[in-house]
Design an enzyme around this catalytic site. Structure first.
Site, short mmCIF file in Angstrom:
data_model
loop_
_atom_site.label_atom_id
_atom_site.label_comp_id
_atom_site.label_asym_id
_atom_site.label_seq_id
_atom_site.Cartn_x
_atom_site.Cartn_y
_atom_site.Cartn_z
N ILE A 14 1.10 -1.03 -0.46
CA ILE A 14 -0.19 -0.39 -0.03
C ILE A 14 0.91 1.91 0.21
CG2 ILE A 14 -1.99 0.80 1.31
CD1 ILE A 14 -2.88 -1.22 -0.22
N GLY A 111 -6.01 -2.52 8.11
CA GLY A 111 -5.36 -3.61 9.52
C GLY A 111 -5.64 -2.90 10.92
N CYS A 141 -9.48 -3.15 1.59
CA CYS A 141 -9.73 -3.17 0.14
C CYS A 141 -11.01 -3.52 0.27
CB CYS A 141 -9.37 -4.28 0.04
SG CYS A 141 -8.43 -5.54 0.70
N GLY A 196 -18.29 -7.13 6.94
CA GLY A 196 -20.13 -6.59 7.27
C GLY A 196 -20.46 -5.41 7.85
N HIS A 221 -10.25 -9.82 -4.97
CA HIS A 221 -10.90 -10.65 -4.69
C HIS A 221 -12.30 -10.45 -5.24
CE1 HIS A 221 -8.55 -9.47 -0.85
NE2 HIS A 221 -9.45 -8.39 -1.03
#
Ligand code: NAD
Length: 338
Positions: A14, A111, A141, A196, A221
């Protein structure tokens, strides 16, 4: 114009992308990046002309490797107005006293926990609430992609409930240590996954649940998204909503997998084959009894990068209008949906 002085602490997947994206803007500049060791990534940073800062104990190693450091990480932080912390998840938390001592603003990545900054950011959802803030967390992400897709649907159609299944890339392409290489891993087995609930750190009004599986791929993903909505709508209504979003791209033209999306990014000569947009397959958009469904692919290495630039612009009060910042960032990095 006086440019905002930005330090990037942690120059990995990143951090290196954030540094380049900041460099592409005309209202902010990179005053330094940090590396712990003089490895191949540090060598490229040196070639690109970034001032490298390192832990005091490792300065000699950088000198010896022919890429002398400009100083210690503490000295880099002192030079900055704002630090973008891109250290591995869980490490960034320990840097908070350093930033507080130097009196600099700080951005952490997904994170870290929401509570570290007390504010979780996504440009399309809550840019204006980040204006002038000292501490911000740019969500991960997966959460970024979900926020970008759910927010405009909620605005136009009202989301009663969102359900998401995530097929997560096992790890990033440069990582030789992690797997699986021949398994599909429910992760976590106990539901829901954290994704979620993490969307609620940005959009607390959204009723959402998620489940996630790790799959043996490094590219992207893929999310299967289902939303129950308040208003009647058609597939075209949903396409129009997504089509008007600055960071949602429709993929087609034979792109039937993440492999082809990444090839497309390579062919477009995107830096590091980055795909900063949510990639939604328009054929997958289905509407039935006020429920909509679709697939989207998410390039984990780059999707949060423009969000970091917008977070800087909001926190440094360089622009008060989120839509204008998004447009400026997109233009400068070459995010063009055409
Ligand atoms: P990474 O491991 O690729 O890079 C982290 C860098 O920080 C490495 O260069 C490492 O050497 C350096 N570092 C380690 N300890 C340090 C310290 N104490 N001081 C300075 N530098 C240090 O990690 P990443 O994938 O870039 O992740 C960074 C953050 O971004 C994490 O919070 C992660 O959850 C989040 N994130 C990662 C992805 C992804 O897919 N890679 C996507 C979105 C968000």
């Amino acid at each position: 114009m006086v440019k905002a002085k930005i330090a990037v602490n942690g120059y990995g997947t990143i951090g290196k992308r954030v540094a380049d994206a900041v460099r592409a803007q005309d209202d902010m500049e990179v005053v330094g990046i940090s590396k712990t060791k003089p490895n191949y990534e540090a060598a490229v940073a040196h070639q690109l002309g970034y001032d490298i800062y390192a832990p005091a104990a490792n300065l000699g190693a950088f000198e010896k490797a022919g890429m002398p450091a400009a100083g210690t990480i503490e000295e880099m932080v002192e030079k900055a107005d704002l630090v973008v912390d891109c250290t591995p998840g869980g490490i960034g938390e320990g840097n908070k006293p350093l930033y507080e001592k130097a009196g600099v603003k700080a951005i952490w990545q997904g994170g870290e926990d929401h509570s570290l900054a007390g504010f979780s950011f996504n440009a399309i959802c809550n840019y204006e609430q980040a204006v002038g803030r000292d501490l911000v967390r740019v969500v991960s992400c997966n959460t970024t992609a979900l926020c970008r897709a759910i927010y405009p649907i909620d605005k136009e159609l009202g989301v009663k409930k969102a359900r998401v299944v995530l097929a997560r890339r096992a790890t990033d392409p440069n990582d030789v240590k992690k797997g699986p290489i021949n398994a599909i891993v429910p992760d976590p087995i106990k539901l829901p996954s954290h994704h979620g609930p993490d969307v609620k750190s940005v959009l607390p009004q959204i009723n959402i649940t998620s489940a996630a599986l790790k799959v043996p791929t490094t590219l992207m993903h893929v999310h299967t998204v289902n939303m129950e909505v308040e208003k009647d709508c058609t597939v075209d209504d949903v396409k129009n909503i997504f089509g008007s979003q600055p960071r949602i791209r429709f993929v087609g033209l034979g792109m039937s997998s993440t492999a082809e999306i990444i090839e497309f990014a390579r062919d477009m000569k995107r830096p590091r084959n980055d795909m900063w947009e949510n990639c939604i397959w328009p054929e997958s958009i289905t509407v039935e009894d006020k429920e909509l469904y679709f697939f989207q692919a998410v390039h984990q290495e780059s999707i949060v990068v423009p969000e970091n630039v917008d977070a800087i612009r909001a926190m440094m009060e360089l622009e008060s209008d989120g839509a204008k910042s998004i447009e400026k960032t997109n233009k400068a990095i070459g995010l063009n949906k055409k």
